[in-house]
Enzyme design. Structure first.
Site, short mmCIF file in Angstrom:
data_model
loop_
_atom_site.label_atom_id
_atom_site.label_comp_id
_atom_site.label_asym_id
_atom_site.label_seq_id
_atom_site.Cartn_x
_atom_site.Cartn_y
_atom_site.Cartn_z
N GLU A 116 0.84 -1.19 0.00
CA GLU A 116 0.00 0.00 0.00
C GLU A 116 0.88 1.24 0.00
O GLU A 116 2.09 1.17 0.22
CB GLU A 116 -0.96 -0.01 1.19
CG GLU A 116 -2.02 -1.10 1.09
CD GLU A 116 -3.08 -1.02 2.17
OE1 GLU A 116 -3.01 -0.12 3.02
OE2 GLU A 116 -3.98 -1.88 2.17
N HIS A 231 -9.22 9.96 2.51
CA HIS A 231 -8.81 8.86 1.64
C HIS A 231 -8.98 9.34 0.21
O HIS A 231 -10.03 9.89 -0.15
CB HIS A 231 -9.65 7.62 1.89
CG HIS A 231 -9.04 6.37 1.32
ND1 HIS A 231 -8.98 6.14 -0.04
CD2 HIS A 231 -8.45 5.31 1.90
CE1 HIS A 231 -8.38 4.98 -0.25
NE2 HIS A 231 -8.04 4.46 0.91
N ARG A 273 -1.16 9.58 1.45
CA ARG A 273 -2.56 9.85 1.18
C ARG A 273 -2.88 11.34 1.04
O ARG A 273 -3.70 11.73 0.21
CB ARG A 273 -3.43 9.25 2.28
CG ARG A 273 -3.58 7.75 2.16
CD ARG A 273 -4.44 7.16 3.25
NE ARG A 273 -4.69 5.75 2.98
CZ ARG A 273 -5.33 4.94 3.80
NH1 ARG A 273 -5.77 5.40 4.96
NH2 ARG A 273 -5.52 3.68 3.48
N HIS A 332 -11.68 9.88 6.02
CA HIS A 332 -11.50 8.46 6.29
C HIS A 332 -10.98 8.16 7.69
O HIS A 332 -11.31 7.13 8.27
CB HIS A 332 -10.54 7.87 5.25
CG HIS A 332 -10.37 6.39 5.34
ND1 HIS A 332 -11.43 5.52 5.33
CD2 HIS A 332 -9.25 5.62 5.45
CE1 HIS A 332 -10.98 4.27 5.39
NE2 HIS A 332 -9.67 4.30 5.49
N ARG A 367 -1.67 9.38 8.83
CA ARG A 367 -1.61 7.94 9.11
C ARG A 367 -1.05 7.16 7.92
O ARG A 367 -1.48 7.33 6.79
CB ARG A 367 -3.00 7.41 9.44
CG ARG A 367 -3.06 5.91 9.65
CD ARG A 367 -4.48 5.49 9.99
NE ARG A 367 -5.38 5.66 8.87
CZ ARG A 367 -5.83 4.66 8.11
NH1 ARG A 367 -5.42 3.42 8.32
NH2 ARG A 367 -6.69 4.90 7.15
#
Length: 513
Positions: A116, A231, A273, A332, A367
């Site tokens: 990811e 997100h 992100r 998100h 995050r």
């Protein structure tokens, strides 16, 4: 309620997601678990698609995972927290397996690990393809229901903490419209985030930050409230008022690309992100469409790799094997929350927090993907261990619940207020306007309090860092500083703002280059 008084003195865990369930399971003390919905429902944990990040691959190491986490956190991670939580990652996967979670395995019998964004290795352990959260919750819900020492109160939520002599003395609970008071010297807030206060979100409707408000009204410090993660890739279409369907980062990790209506790529799909979300928002603002094209990445077998996302697409008449998917950013995850130490203790004795409601220092300003399930399970274990060893005061009388006062702020009004002011792009005028609008309601409305704290913390941060981007202060300060708010300071700042005084200046804490 029959038998309710017999629960006096037991630790109360507020929240029916992974953090709450794991806290209850990982200690031996009898406890009370509050879940606003039937266990497993309306919990963000159950919606988690990507998986749990842990350094369990042959070419991976805890030190690499730590480095990736620190880089994503943009200078605001607490190094000791990162080391402790990331270091517990391999044991967390093993612990979840021991509780009945079945992770996906490769043909060679080793865990099938995904890549990811912002991870330097494929280290995301997953289950049911893109159904990791659902599988974890299935297993833990079954364990909780089979554990007699855990009293589960479904349809119940934490309304208020009762504080006596500076420490938790009890809780007020709402269940079926009835308010109840239970004496206890220990409460764990695991109520999740605040995404449902925003108009476009992947969060369940219950994620309105009410646990954070309870902590603030009890005197706890809330840290880094301004850091809200968007997100990049939620499906652009969906039912009004419902959570946006998420297209997991693992889809981009598998090779899907972001393109516009001309088919041209315009950003690095595997950047952090906040970077990808801003790039998409800028492209949308510029009049372009944004599409996620997974056709070449999954070779006509999208549903085999990502069955949950495929079902969400089918419900909207979309076929990812034949067409690119229209996407847009959506709220998100909230990196801020109740400030805790590594035992999960807040600044109020008798109050612990874990999961998205807590600010442990793991995530910093942004995050790292799939670190949230890791944090929820590992920190639930830290809290459980600390509670197991804690000497709790004997329960005493707490009186009757206090009735609600005043009119609340409607959720639609919160959406409009925070959506305009505290979205991906922020500025002083918008944040100040939103804080002033919420100020009259803060004393009696929990959603207004949480929304105001997000706006005030963002106003005080005269820089752009991670998930917080100020168009009037686009640079990043030379020194990383945590924001900290209490109820008293929030009310003082709102009074000053309402009188026309500036909330802060750069000299108040941040040095802007």
């Amino acid at each position: 309620m029959t038998g309710f008084a017999a629960l006096a003195g037991q630790p109360v865990i507020a929240g029916g997601g992974l953090a709450g369930l794991a806290t209850a399971l990982l200690m031996d003390r009898p406890c009370v678990l509050l879940s606003p919905m039937p266990l497993g429902q309306d919990a963000a944990s159950a919606l988690a698609q990507g998986g749990i990040a842990a350094a369990i691959g042959a070419n991976d190491s805890v030190s690499l995972h730590e480095a990736d986490t620190l880089a994503a956190g943009a200078g605001l991670c607490v190094a000791d927290a990162v080391a402790a939580i990331v270091g517990a990652g391999p044991d967390a996967v093993a612990g979840l397996r021991s509780l009945g979670v079945v992770f996906d395995m490769g043909a060679d019998g080793t865990p099938d690990l995904h890549l990811e964004a912002a991870h330097s290795r494929a280290r995301i352990a997953h289950a049911l393809g893109d159904g990791t959260g659902a599988e974890i919750m299935r297993a833990l819900v079954a364990r909780v229901r089979a554990t007699p020492r855990i009293t589960v109160m479904e349809g119940a939520r934490l309304r208020r903490l009762i504080v006596r002599d500076g420490r938790v003395a009890g809780v007020e609970i709402v269940r079926g419209g009835v308010m109840l008071a239970l004496p206890t010297g220990a409460c764990v807030i695991a109520t999740g985030g605040l995404g449902a206060l925003f108009p476009a979100t992947t969060s369940p409707v219950g994620g309105q930050g009410l646990g954070l408000a309870c902590a603030a009204r009890a005197g706890a410090v809330l840290r880094d409230m301004e850091f809200v993660q968007f997100h990049p890739t939620a499906l652009a279409d969906g039912p009004a008022g419902a959570p946006r369907a998420l297209v997991s980062e693992a889809v981009r990790g598998a090779g899907a690309v972001l393109v516009d209506e001309t088919g041209a790529r315009f950003t690095d799909e595997l950047a952090p992100r906040d970077v990808v979300a801003r790039a998409i928002q800028a492209h949308l603002t510029g009049g372009h469409q944004v599409l996620l094209d997974a056709r070449a990445a999954t070779h006509g077998a999208f549903a085999r790799h990502f069955p949950g996302i495929a079902r969400a697409c089918a419900a909207r008449g979309l076929d990812p094997d034949r067409q690119p998917l229209p996407v847009r950013p959506a709220v998100h995850y909230h990196m801020g929350g109740i400030e805790t130490d590594l035992n999960g203790r807040s600044t109020v004795p008798g109050l612990w927090a874990c999961g998205e409601a807590a600010s442990t220092g793991l995530h910093g300003a942004n995050r790292l993907a799939s670190n949230s399930l890791l944090e929820a399970f590992v920190c639930a274990g830290f809290v459980a261990r600390d509670l197991e060893a804690a000497s709790l005061p004997a329960p005493g009388p707490v009186g009757d619940p206090v009735p609600d006062e005043g009119d609340g702020v409607g959720l639609a009004d919160m959406h409009a207020c925070l959506g305009r002011a505290a979205g991906i792009l922020r500025d002083e005028a918008g944040l100040a306007r939103a804080a002033r609008a919420l100020a009259p309601h803060v004393a009696t409305d929990d959603r207004a309090l949480v929304g105001a704290m997000v706006c005030l913390a963002a106003l005080e941060r005269w820089e752009s860092r991670g998930g917080h981007y100020r168009t009037d202060y686009p640079l990043t300060a030379a020194t990383a500083v945590h924001s900290r708010l209490t109820l008293a300071r929030t009310l003082s700042m709102l009074d000053a703002l309402s009188s026309g005084a500036p909330v802060s200046t750069p000299a108040d804490g941040l040095t802007v280059p």
